[in-house]
Design a protein around this motif. Structure first.
Motif: not given
Ligand SMILES: NC(=O)c1ccc[n+]([C@@H]2O[C@H](COP(=O)([O-])OP(=O)(O)OC[C@H]3O[C@@H](n4cnc5c(N)ncnc54)[C@H](O)[C@@H]3O)[C@@H](O)[C@H]2O)c1
Length: 233
Positions: A47-53, A62-71
């Motif tokens: 699992v790869v989770i990417v965070g940004d605002l 998300r377009s290449f399969g990551c989960e995301t976190v909105d900081v």
């Protein structure tokens, strides 16, 4: 790709030991963070989770399969727990650096935010890759400490969790050949991951201005038409 962001992102995830089945959190969805996320997939992370605002950059992740976190929506731990069922990952990457924003709505610059947050979300015995830049001087820093690159880092937390840290400039040449072969043999689509966008030299000022505003693109200059008719991969 090969002279900077891809090796840098790869170093960011390989240095904290991400591999087959790892859970990885990447702070920052700029070109380096997206390259780190693509590298985590290449290394076999579960699992790869990417965070940004920046919503546009999170959509790109998300377009290449990551989960995301909105900081900007608050606690990173809680958002990771919603994805993984637990608030911690095996490896974390700081692809933000000293220009980090605090978490939550309308957050201002707060340089130690990402380092402290990553120690919070990385499991005991885990590790942090820190390609994000930290400086010895920042004349535009938010206070006297920031101006001299002095950060309020909660090192006691990292000590208590036996974290390892890898920081500094990426040893780019160490990864060159392997990453080139991965591109040539379609093991990774790095240009798609970072949304590589080829522009002519005459459009460079506009490209820089848009990137400064947080555009979700990695602009590639094509001054002599050498890339005409080619599709970045
Ligand atoms: N170590 C090296 O060899 C090396 C090489 C290249 C770049 N870098 C550094 O890597 C970092 C990233 O580069 P880039 O081009 O992707 O930068 P960038 O500025 O395009 O991306 C940084 C992203 O971090 C986001 N951000 C800000 N605060 C955040 C927070 N608290 N949590 C999550 N995301 C947050 C921003 O919205 C932005 O999208 C920079 O510090 C750059 O200088 C290091």
């Amino acid at each position: 790709m090969l002279s900077d962001i891809f090796p840098t992102g790869f170093h960011g995830v390989v240095s904290p030991g991400a591999g087959v089945g790892s859970t990885v959190y990447v702070a920052g969805a700029g070109p380096v963070g997206l390259a780190a996320a693509a590298s985590a997939h290449l290394l076999g992370a579960a699992v790869v989770i990417v965070g940004d605002l920046n919503a546009e950059r999170l959509a790109q992740a998300r377009s290449f399969g990551c989960e995301t976190v909105d900081v900007s929506q608050g606690s990173v731990e809680e958002q990771i727990a919603q994805i993984l069922g637990e608030p911690e990952v095996d490896a974390a990457v700081d692809a933000v650096g000293f220009e980090a924003r605090a978490h939550g709505p309308n957050a201002q610059e707060a340089p130690a935010t990402v380092l402290n947050s990553l120690m919070g979300v990385t499991r005991a015995g885990g590790a942090l890759g820190i390609p994000g830049l930290y400086v010895t001087e920042d004349p535009g820093g938010i206070d006297q400490d920031a101006k001299s690159g002095t950060l309020k880092v909660r090192l006691g937390l990292g000590w208590a969790k036996s974290h390892r840290f890898t920081t500094g400039q990426c040893p780019v040449m160490q990864y060159h050949r392997g990453l080139m072969m991965a591109i040539l043999h379609d093991r990774v689509k790095i240009a798609e991951a970072v949304n590589a966008t080829v522009i002519g030299i005459e459009d460079a000022p506009q490209g820089y201005a848009e990137f400064d505003q947080g555009a979700s693109r990695k602009y590639v200059l094509n001054p002599h038409g050498a890339l005409d008719g080619l599709q970045p991969v």
